[in-house]
Design a protein around this motif. Structure first.
Motif, PDB file in Angstrom:
ATOM      1  N   GLN A   1     -24.069  79.129  11.901  1.00 20.01           N
ATOM      2  CA  GLN A   1     -23.692  78.322  13.043  1.00 20.01           C
ATOM      3  C   GLN A   1     -24.044  76.870  12.765  1.00 20.01           C
ATOM      4  N   ALA A   2     -23.032  76.037  12.762  1.00 21.42           N
ATOM      5  CA  ALA A   2     -23.204  74.606  12.593  1.00 21.42           C
ATOM      6  C   ALA A   2     -23.282  73.948  13.963  1.00 21.42           C
ATOM      7  N   PRO A   3     -23.900  72.772  14.051  1.00 21.72           N
ATOM      8  CA  PRO A   3     -23.997  72.085  15.339  1.00 21.72           C
ATOM      9  C   PRO A   3     -22.624  71.882  15.980  1.00 21.72           C
ATOM     10  N   GLY A   4     -22.510  72.263  17.238  1.00 23.59           N
ATOM     11  CA  GLY A   4     -21.274  72.076  17.969  1.00 23.59           C
ATOM     12  C   GLY A   4     -20.174  73.060  17.644  1.00 23.59           C
ATOM     13  N   LYS A   5     -20.453  74.050  16.808  1.00 23.29           N
ATOM     14  CA  LYS A   5     -19.441  75.017  16.420  1.00 23.29           C
ATOM     15  C   LYS A   5     -19.852  76.426  16.814  1.00 23.29           C
ATOM     16  N   GLU A   6     -18.859  77.301  16.894  1.00 23.40           N
ATOM     17  CA  GLU A   6     -19.118  78.705  17.182  1.00 23.40           C
ATOM     18  C   GLU A   6     -19.788  79.375  15.987  1.00 23.40           C
ATOM     19  N   ARG A   7     -20.631  80.343  16.280  1.00 22.17           N
ATOM     20  CA  ARG A   7     -21.188  81.169  15.234  1.00 22.17           C
ATOM     21  C   ARG A   7     -20.057  81.964  14.579  1.00 22.17           C
ATOM     22  N   GLU A   8     -20.100  82.090  13.269  1.00 19.17           N
ATOM     23  CA  GLU A   8     -19.053  82.798  12.560  1.00 19.17           C
ATOM     24  C   GLU A   8     -19.629  83.739  11.517  1.00 19.17           C
ATOM     25  N   SER A   9     -18.929  84.820  11.317  1.00 12.95           N
ATOM     26  CA  SER A   9     -19.266  85.749  10.259  1.00 12.95           C
ATOM     27  C   SER A   9     -18.940  85.119   8.909  1.00 12.95           C
ATOM     28  N   VAL A  10     -19.851  85.256   7.954  1.00 11.89           N
ATOM     29  CA  VAL A  10     -19.679  84.692   6.619  1.00 11.89           C
ATOM     30  C   VAL A  10     -19.410  85.780   5.587  1.00 11.89           C
ATOM     31  N   ALA A  11     -20.249  86.798   5.556  1.00 23.15           N
ATOM     32  CA  ALA A  11     -20.134  87.860   4.567  1.00 23.15           C
ATOM     33  C   ALA A  11     -20.827  89.102   5.084  1.00 23.15           C
ATOM     34  N   ALA A  12     -20.397  90.254   4.601  1.00 25.20           N
ATOM     35  CA  ALA A  12     -21.008  91.512   4.992  1.00 25.20           C
ATOM     36  C   ALA A  12     -20.890  92.510   3.858  1.00 25.20           C
ATOM     37  N   ILE A  13     -21.800  93.475   3.852  1.00 25.51           N
ATOM     38  CA  ILE A  13     -21.807  94.513   2.829  1.00 25.51           C
ATOM     39  C   ILE A  13     -22.206  95.827   3.475  1.00 25.51           C
ATOM     40  N   GLY A  14     -21.487  96.889   3.139  1.00 28.54           N
ATOM     41  CA  GLY A  14     -21.754  98.191   3.717  1.00 28.54           C
ATOM     42  C   GLY A  14     -23.009  98.832   3.171  1.00 28.54           C
ATOM     43  N   TRP A  15     -23.406  99.928   3.821  1.00 29.10           N
ATOM     44  CA  TRP A  15     -24.671 100.577   3.450  1.00 29.10           C
ATOM     45  C   TRP A  15     -24.671 101.142   2.042  1.00 29.10           C
ATOM     46  N   GLY A  16     -23.496 101.452   1.507  1.00 34.22           N
ATOM     47  CA  GLY A  16     -23.395 101.934   0.140  1.00 34.22           C
ATOM     48  C   GLY A  16     -22.899 100.887  -0.841  1.00 34.22           C
ATOM     49  N   SER A  17     -22.779  99.663  -0.399  1.00 36.62           N
ATOM     50  CA  SER A  17     -22.293  98.529  -1.194  1.00 36.62           C
ATOM     51  C   SER A  17     -20.839  98.697  -1.620  1.00 36.62           C
ATOM     52  N   GLY A  18     -20.142  99.664  -1.054  1.00 35.58           N
ATOM     53  CA  GLY A  18     -18.757  99.895  -1.418  1.00 35.58           C
ATOM     54  C   GLY A  18     -17.759  99.057  -0.638  1.00 35.58           C
ATOM     55  N   THR A  19     -18.205  98.454   0.446  1.00 32.69           N
ATOM     56  CA  THR A  19     -17.352  97.622   1.277  1.00 32.69           C
ATOM     57  C   THR A  19     -17.968  96.239   1.379  1.00 32.69           C
ATOM     58  N   ARG A  20     -17.184  95.235   1.074  1.00 33.75           N
ATOM     59  CA  ARG A  20     -17.649  93.854   1.159  1.00 33.75           C
ATOM     60  C   ARG A  20     -16.619  93.030   1.908  1.00 33.75           C
ATOM     61  N   TYR A  21     -17.115  92.066   2.647  1.00 37.07           N
ATOM     62  CA  TYR A  21     -16.266  91.177   3.414  1.00 37.07           C
ATOM     63  C   TYR A  21     -16.726  89.742   3.226  1.00 37.07           C
ATOM     64  N   TYR A  22     -15.765  88.839   3.120  1.00 32.72           N
ATOM     65  CA  TYR A  22     -16.039  87.412   3.092  1.00 32.72           C
ATOM     66  C   TYR A  22     -15.028  86.698   3.962  1.00 32.72           C
ATOM     67  N   THR A  23     -15.504  85.732   4.718  1.00 33.83           N
ATOM     68  CA  THR A  23     -14.565  84.902   5.441  1.00 33.83           C
ATOM     69  C   THR A  23     -13.804  84.029   4.438  1.00 33.83           C
ATOM     70  N   ASP A  24     -12.589  83.656   4.794  1.00 36.09           N
ATOM     71  CA  ASP A  24     -11.713  82.978   3.843  1.00 36.09           C
ATOM     72  C   ASP A  24     -12.328  81.714   3.255  1.00 36.09           C
ATOM     73  N   SER A  25     -13.087  80.992   4.042  1.00 36.88           N
ATOM     74  CA  SER A  25     -13.605  79.706   3.595  1.00 36.88           C
ATOM     75  C   SER A  25     -14.655  79.811   2.489  1.00 36.88           C
ATOM     76  N   VAL A  26     -15.206  81.001   2.261  1.00 39.82           N
ATOM     77  CA  VAL A  26     -16.241  81.150   1.238  1.00 39.82           C
ATOM     78  C   VAL A  26     -15.817  82.050   0.089  1.00 39.82           C
ATOM     79  N   LYS A  27     -14.648  82.637   0.156  1.00 34.07           N
ATOM     80  CA  LYS A  27     -14.194  83.523  -0.913  1.00 34.07           C
ATOM     81  C   LYS A  27     -14.140  82.777  -2.246  1.00 34.07           C
ATOM     82  N   GLY A  28     -14.672  83.417  -3.268  1.00 39.09           N
ATOM     83  CA  GLY A  28     -14.720  82.814  -4.583  1.00 39.09           C
ATOM     84  C   GLY A  28     -15.935  81.956  -4.821  1.00 39.09           C
TER      85      GLY A  28
END
Length: 126
Positions: free
Chosen positions: A39-66
């Motif tokens: 969460q940046a000042p004046g902005k909504e909180r946003e999801s950045v990245a996530a990983i499942g309990w078995g590490s088999g599922t990963r998620y990244y928001t578009d702005s941080v991919k790569g």
């Protein structure tokens, strides 16, 4: 019950790198999805990245991919966020999150998150 403690934030120049760590306590750590919000000042909180309990599922928001990589070390009950090629717009407070359902910590503002860390400040200078 899960307790989360973040570390690794700080000040870095644009183009630099940081690695955030989130240490979790509780026997249920291994079956929780883990993720990072920011969460940046004046902005909504946003999801950045996530990983499942078995590490088999990963998620990244578009702005941080790569640029960002999320990993977890089960034996240490720790999740990491490696942040490379940092940009000033990455400046925010970064929060670790734990949830029984990875869908609660991907693509949203975190309204259904089960557990939160206290946050760690990341500042990227121009």
């Amino acid at each position: 019950q899960v307790q989360l403690v973040e570390s690794g934030g700080g000040l870095v120049q644009a183009g630099g790198s940081l690695r955030l760590s989130c240490a979790a306590s509780g026997r249920t750590f291994s079956v929780y999805a883990m993720g990072w919000f920011r969460q940046a000042p004046g902005k909504e909180r946003e999801s950045v990245a996530a990983i499942g309990w078995g590490s088999g599922t990963r998620y990244y928001t578009d702005s941080v991919k790569g640029r960002f990589t999320i990993t977890r070390h089960e034996a240490k009950n720790t999740v990491y966020l490696q942040m490379n090629s940092l940009k000033p717009e990455d400046t925010a407070v970064y929060y670790c999150a734990a949830d029984r359902a990875i869908g609660d910590i991907t693509g949203g503002t975190g309204g259904r998150v089960d557990y939160w860390g206290q946050g760690t400040q990341v500042t990227v200078s121009s």
